[in-house]
Design a protein around this motif. Sequence first.
Motif, short mmCIF file in Angstrom:
data_model
loop_
_atom_site.label_atom_id
_atom_site.label_comp_id
_atom_site.label_asym_id
_atom_site.label_seq_id
_atom_site.Cartn_x
_atom_site.Cartn_y
_atom_site.Cartn_z
N ALA A 189 -57.66 78.06 59.33
CA ALA A 189 -58.05 79.27 58.63
C ALA A 189 -58.67 80.29 59.59
O ALA A 189 -58.59 81.49 59.38
CB ALA A 189 -59.03 78.93 57.51
N ARG A 190 -59.32 79.80 60.67
CA ARG A 190 -59.93 80.78 61.58
C ARG A 190 -59.18 80.85 62.91
O ARG A 190 -59.72 81.33 63.91
CB ARG A 190 -61.41 80.47 61.78
N ALA A 191 -57.94 80.36 62.92
CA ALA A 191 -57.15 80.40 64.17
C ALA A 191 -56.89 81.86 64.56
O ALA A 191 -56.92 82.76 63.72
CB ALA A 191 -55.84 79.67 63.98
N LYS A 192 -56.66 82.07 65.83
CA LYS A 192 -56.35 83.42 66.33
C LYS A 192 -55.01 83.89 65.78
O LYS A 192 -54.13 83.08 65.50
CB LYS A 192 -56.21 83.35 67.86
N GLU A 193 -54.86 85.19 65.71
CA GLU A 193 -53.59 85.68 65.27
C GLU A 193 -52.50 85.25 66.26
O GLU A 193 -52.71 85.33 67.47
CB GLU A 193 -53.63 87.20 65.16
N GLY A 194 -51.40 84.76 65.74
CA GLY A 194 -50.32 84.33 66.62
C GLY A 194 -50.48 82.90 67.10
O GLY A 194 -49.61 82.36 67.78
N GLN A 195 -51.59 82.26 66.76
CA GLN A 195 -51.80 80.88 67.20
C GLN A 195 -51.03 79.93 66.28
O GLN A 195 -51.30 79.86 65.09
CB GLN A 195 -53.30 80.54 67.18
N ASP A 196 -50.08 79.22 66.84
CA ASP A 196 -49.32 78.31 65.98
C ASP A 196 -49.49 76.86 66.42
O ASP A 196 -48.67 76.00 66.14
CB ASP A 196 -47.85 78.70 65.97
N LYS A 197 -50.59 76.59 67.14
CA LYS A 197 -50.85 75.22 67.60
C LYS A 197 -52.29 74.84 67.25
O LYS A 197 -53.15 75.70 67.06
CB LYS A 197 -50.71 75.14 69.12
N ILE A 198 -52.51 73.53 67.19
CA ILE A 198 -53.88 73.03 67.03
C ILE A 198 -54.27 72.40 68.36
O ILE A 198 -53.65 71.41 68.77
CB ILE A 198 -53.96 72.00 65.89
N ASP A 252 -49.92 70.85 58.47
CA ASP A 252 -49.57 72.11 57.86
C ASP A 252 -48.53 72.86 58.71
O ASP A 252 -48.61 74.09 58.86
CB ASP A 252 -50.85 72.96 57.69
N GLY A 253 -47.60 72.12 59.27
CA GLY A 253 -46.54 72.73 60.06
C GLY A 253 -46.93 73.16 61.46
O GLY A 253 -46.10 73.67 62.21
N LYS A 254 -48.20 72.97 61.83
CA LYS A 254 -48.63 73.37 63.18
C LYS A 254 -48.78 72.11 64.04
O LYS A 254 -49.43 71.15 63.62
CB LYS A 254 -50.01 74.06 63.11
N SER A 255 -48.20 72.17 65.24
CA SER A 255 -48.28 70.95 66.05
C SER A 255 -49.56 70.88 66.86
O SER A 255 -50.21 71.89 67.16
CB SER A 255 -47.05 70.83 66.94
N PHE A 256 -49.93 69.66 67.20
CA PHE A 256 -51.13 69.41 67.99
C PHE A 256 -50.81 69.51 69.47
O PHE A 256 -49.77 69.04 69.92
CB PHE A 256 -51.67 68.00 67.70
N VAL A 257 -51.71 70.11 70.23
CA VAL A 257 -51.51 70.21 71.68
C VAL A 257 -52.76 69.73 72.40
O VAL A 257 -53.87 70.22 72.17
CB VAL A 257 -51.21 71.67 72.09
N ASP A 258 -52.56 68.73 73.26
CA ASP A 258 -53.64 68.24 74.10
C ASP A 258 -53.79 69.23 75.26
O ASP A 258 -52.87 69.39 76.05
CB ASP A 258 -53.24 66.84 74.61
N VAL A 259 -54.93 69.87 75.37
CA VAL A 259 -55.06 70.96 76.35
C VAL A 259 -55.11 70.43 77.79
O VAL A 259 -55.02 71.20 78.73
CB VAL A 259 -56.29 71.86 76.08
N ALA A 260 -55.27 69.11 77.95
CA ALA A 260 -55.31 68.56 79.30
C ALA A 260 -53.95 68.04 79.73
O ALA A 260 -53.81 67.43 80.77
CB ALA A 260 -56.33 67.44 79.38
N ARG A 261 -52.97 68.27 78.91
CA ARG A 261 -51.68 67.63 79.15
C ARG A 261 -50.60 68.66 79.48
O ARG A 261 -50.56 69.73 78.89
CB ARG A 261 -51.29 66.87 77.88
#
Length: 634
Positions: free
Chosen positions: A427-436, A482-491
């Motif tokens: 709900a508070r993701a940045k505009e255009g952010q499609d990842k978690i 919710d259709g958004k994929s998870f991204v490990d930021v260290a990977r």
Amino acid sequence: MTVETQKETLGFQTEVKQLLHLMIHSLYSNKEIFLRELISNASDAVDKLRFEALSKPELLEGGAELKIRVSFDKDAKTVTLEDNGIGMSREDAITHLGTIAKSGTADFMKNLSGDQKKDSHLIGQFGVGFYSAFIVADKVEVFSRRAGLAASEGVHWSSQGEGEFEIATIDKADRGTRIVLHLKSGEDEFADGWRLRNIIKKYSDHIALPIELPKEVTAAEGEDTPAVEWETVNRASALWTRPRTEVKDEEYQEFYKHIAHDFENPLAWSHNKVEGKLEYSSLLYVPARAPFDLYQREAPKGLKLYVQRVFVMDQAESFLPLYLRFIKGVVDSNDLSLNVSREILQKDPIIDSMKSALTKRVLDMLEKLAKNEPEQYKGFWKNFGQVMKEGPAEDFANKEKIAGLLRFASTQGEEGEQVVSLAEYLARAKEGQDKIYYLTGETYAQVKNSPHLEVFRKKGIEVLLLTDRIDEWLMSYLSEFDGKSFVDVARGDLDLGNLDSEEDKKVAEEVAKSKEGLVERLKAALGDSVAQVRVSHRLTDSPAILAIGEQDLGLQMRQILEASGQKVPDSKPIFEFNPAHPLIEKLDSEQSEERFGDLSHILFDQAALAAGDSLKDPAAYVRRLNKLLVELSV
Ligand code: ADP
């Protein structure tokens, strides 16, 4: 006068002695619960008899009217409870009333602090049962006979609740158990009909069999003493068979304490009746506190199973998945056979459909709790969050629902607290952010300060911070929410997608091109330690960082596997450097290949340390760093 034979004195198991001592000293403010505990045991004993009698009707010995009687003697200062349940043999009495069978009891006892207030909470979740009699009595006598044994095989158990108990064989005509409490001086208020009635109404109204008290009657003409007439004081119907609207919250709460052996009220419950192809009722509870043995494999779990109101078994494990093992409750089926066994339960397709329906009920109940009582849900998460995290791996069908119940610490949440839901994050993701975005690590301090977060901080993007031991494993089962994929930021090669402007991307490409020479030099210097060297777009403040290869195991998983003695596939990190950092600029212009080598290794080792990893050759790191310090100071 009862004749006693084979009399002997035996010592209590150490844990029982500790429990007795503690109970007497910590439960004094709530003494009356002893009655609830003893009635609860009597009710269990009747349930067991009823069940065993299905296949062996002779156990009923002609007396089929099952009940509990509570009486008292004001002069003798005694309270007596009598049930015509399954009863105990001599051996039963020695083991059940002299030891605590629960696994992990010794460990539990070690955790007691001696602080009575704290301990009384602990003891509440442990469940005190029979021994609570010693809160009000300085001598307890048990007369019992196991159903099916001869009248001559009765047992008399007695103890003053100190170190030991006496046991003797007696004649007992009726099956079942009679418990006589010799009240301590000052506790004679309990030898009172009015008081006992109130306690029974308060705590044991939900007990499904009649609890009787003697009625006050005047003696008939010509008689000295009146004949005792008994009167049922509780409602005596199975609570789960009553319509929801007619059951008060207090009744649900007391019933929970009875089946869960818990002192505290539950956080939530869900009571349902299912009709149609399958017919069953269920009453499921979420406890407020985790039991001390939540993580012990042998710990009791599962629901109490009834078939058409007849108790069939405790701890029926087939009705809920393992990650919901903390749920307590009853299920009463109209479709199962009364002689159903654990083995049959495991295979029966009826159970499968009940299991998925009950699982859904629990998840719905938790969703409701999270929505309506967020503070309570926080407490729930603290106690059971780690277990819920086992869910996505075990229960594929409910993955999305479980993911919705997860709570995480994050760069924008309360400091270190696991309170952020995925819905809130999106709900508070940045505009255009499609990842978690998320980062895993050993400790909160380590991930919070990780250089991996620099670019996210700069752009104001929230990152979930995962530091529970099973988090990396959990994330390997969660690919999207919710259709958004998870991204490990260290990977891998962090791609911020739409969050990077075209301008940013162009600049990055140009910088990368201009640093190709440095990349080659670093590759040569670091050699075998790295899989790859490249310019980073993750960093703003730190000089360098280690990223994990897209397919490689993370640090946490590697450590878990290593600890369990498994062979861990070798993987090398990707070394990324920040071209704008003064140290990197210095490195780039370094003429001496020796110093270039030393500095690159120092940067590499520092990046490993920041990621929470240990160094392969710490002495070499210290030597190189000291060499540099000496050069600096001259
Ligand atoms: P718990 O009820 O949690 O098992 P308790 O200390 O209350 O622990 O009781 C220990 C055991 O003693 C019970 O599990 C049961 O086997 C036996 N017991 C207690 N009360 C009775 C009773 N009234 N009739 C038959 N068995 C009993």
